[in-house]
Design an enzyme around this catalytic site. Sequence first.
Site, PDB file in Angstrom:
ATOM      1  N   HIS A   4       0.875  -1.159   0.000  1.00  0.00           N
ATOM      2  CA  HIS A   4       0.000   0.000   0.000  1.00  0.00           C
ATOM      3  C   HIS A   4       0.915   1.212   0.000  1.00  0.00           C
ATOM      4  CE1 HIS A   4      -2.941   2.976   1.365  1.00  0.00           C
ATOM      5  NE2 HIS A   4      -2.042   3.341   2.239  1.00  0.00           N
ATOM      6  N   CYS A  61      -4.918   2.135  -4.399  1.00  0.00           N
ATOM      7  CA  CYS A  61      -4.088   3.191  -3.837  1.00  0.00           C
ATOM      8  C   CYS A  61      -2.834   3.382  -4.652  1.00  0.00           C
ATOM      9  CB  CYS A  61      -3.721   2.838  -2.401  1.00  0.00           C
ATOM     10  SG  CYS A  61      -2.956   1.235  -2.242  1.00  0.00           S
TER      11      CYS A  61
END
Lengths: 166, 586
Positions: free
Chosen positions: A39, A109
């Site tokens: 992430h 993301c």
Amino acid sequence: MDKNIPRYNVQLYIYDLSRGMARSLSPIMLGKQLGGIWHTAIVAYGDEFFFGGEGISSCSPGGTMLGPPDTVVELGETEVTEEIFMDYLSSLGETTYRGDRYRLFEHNCNTFTNEVAQFLTGRTIPSYITDLPSEVLSTPFGQILRPILDSIHIAPPGAGNGFHIW
Amino acid sequence: MAEQGAADPVNNNNNNKPEASEGTIIKVTVKTPKDKEEIAIAEDASVTQFKEEISKRFKAKQDQLVLIFAGKILKDGDSLSQHGIKDGLTVHLVIKTAHKATDGGSTSASSSASTQVGSSSTSSPAANPASTTGPAGSGPAPTQTPNLMSGFGDLANLAGLGMGSANFMELQQQMQRQLMSNPEMLSQIMENPLVQNMMSNPDLMRQMIVANPQMQQLMERNPEISHMLNNPELMRQTMELARNPAMMQEMMRNQDRALSNLESIPGGYNALRRMYTDIQEPMFSAAREQFGNNPFSALGGASDSGVQPSRTENREPLPNPWGPPNSSNPSESGGATTGSTSTSGTTNPSVSNPLGINPGSLGNGMFNSPGMQSLLQQISENPQLMQNMLSAPYMRSMMQSLAQNPELASQVMVNNPLFAGNPQLQEQFRAQLPVFLQQMQNPEALSVMTNPRAMQALMQIQQGLQTLQTEAPGLMPSLMTGGIPGVPTGGAAPAENPASSPSSATTSPAQQQLMQQMLQMFAGGGGGSGGAGSATTQTPEVRFQTQLEQLSAMGFINREANLQALIATGGDINAAIERLLGSQPS
């Protein structure tokens, strides 16, 4: 002449959502080695920006529940001012990066971070991050998990001291 | 008027800026947050000219345009070539709105919320991110589309929940709720081949159900339940039932009807009440204490306290209304028990919930559920959670039942599509299974898994082994790429391996041997140390008891030699025999 232009440092924060479990379990579960479940977020102007199930959010750097990042990559400097950047983010947040546009595999993301990184610095983020979804999907196991995973939104909490850009 | 084809060196504008005109036309992509366009411009054009083109194309005023390339803002006085803008490259564009930088834009909160409405203040200067406080209150955004996804959006918030409570049970409840509120998900899970495989195996189901201590208690009290469980037909029917939601509803309705009829016969109400107190209450409270206030058993793990066998008994004709109420009790109690704690479908904890097995929980065979996914996430974020999970009672019982029944486990493995295409892997896995399972039971192993530093160390070892493998392939023939029967075992002593591998050829028995050895060392060495000189918790004699007996039955009477051979081969009888035979004068 160029010296007078303020430059802002841009960093990429990389988090491993699996805290190392992916690195160890992936050979057995997927049949191939993954370094982690990545992430990412962009840190600039003293804030961290990321895209999740709630849209574009921000917080203080390292301020999400994920804690400090596993890796920090220096993306370089940008001349883009904060004001312009926020305009840009607002536009993004209305269009391609609304909350409901989040897709775990195709538009997550890292997609966001990649785009913002290019905007700010002209550089992309390391490819091992953006390659992750296709790596997973290329395994039979990933294919099976796909319909379920598609509906998961990753939204690290802790953006409480920031705001959401719609 | 930007003519693409125009080799016209003079710029395509109307204004007659006399430019040096040898430049070729290049196509530059201009990208805004909303869209992008390709603009043809002379290579040596200035930024101003470029902006003119852009303003035409994007219908914006030139002074609203901010062009960015490679992190630099293009100023009017610059030229494109100065910044290295060439054919095919992308330049970013931001169109400023009329609102210039009003600093301290704390209004950004409300304005950003209203952004969706598309009012003029859309890209209003949310200039001060740090100072805007409260707007996280716009968190659970009213603007979010209330679609199917919103159900799963909560799953994301689980991250917060899980972190806050570090309580696996709560997590499960959440997941349960998600599942229930979202029938689509349920049907998705049901369609999953892994689930179907599991469900079509009544033995498997039975094992899992039986393994749950609550169930066991219940079974003692009400033998009818065990009777039902033992009836494979019944189980199969139940599973069919569970697979088919329409059928389920039908059944539920029947049950309701049946029960209400029951109420109307003399003494019927009492029977019902008795049923409830005898059966449901203990189930409820058992479930409650395990899962904390959730009357429905939760997802995760395999055996649920609420998993009940079928209610197909109710298909039988209604009890004789003139018969003694007692006779109706057993069959109804069987039926009603199914009504209790179980899960999906109604939220009504009353007697009339006839649902048999909770397909959602079944679906959680091994890997395939959203629970697992967020589970991984949770676990990784919180080692405490891992601890909780592993100590969760049903987890234990699942492990136990798996350990006791290697066929079960191997069946599950076989069904796992990961292994489906790879029979070799299956074989290896199957061989390692008993040891693996034992090891999972080993509390030391568990504590290792919850110790992040230990895990890291193990990973390092694993990586080291891999490197070693590539550097010196002869030494460890494809050790890791084959079945790694569980992560924590990956990191056993490299030192031991070179010692043993030269002694055996590069065949798969050798691999197995090595794996066995590592596993044994790990299991015996009690995690953590994971290195050479494993500190065994039991003496080898005890460990190899069975093997020793087997060997002596086969005629190898020299116990000492047997023991040594077994130790050297890590308990692998076949290899030990070879060793013994080989060591004899040849």
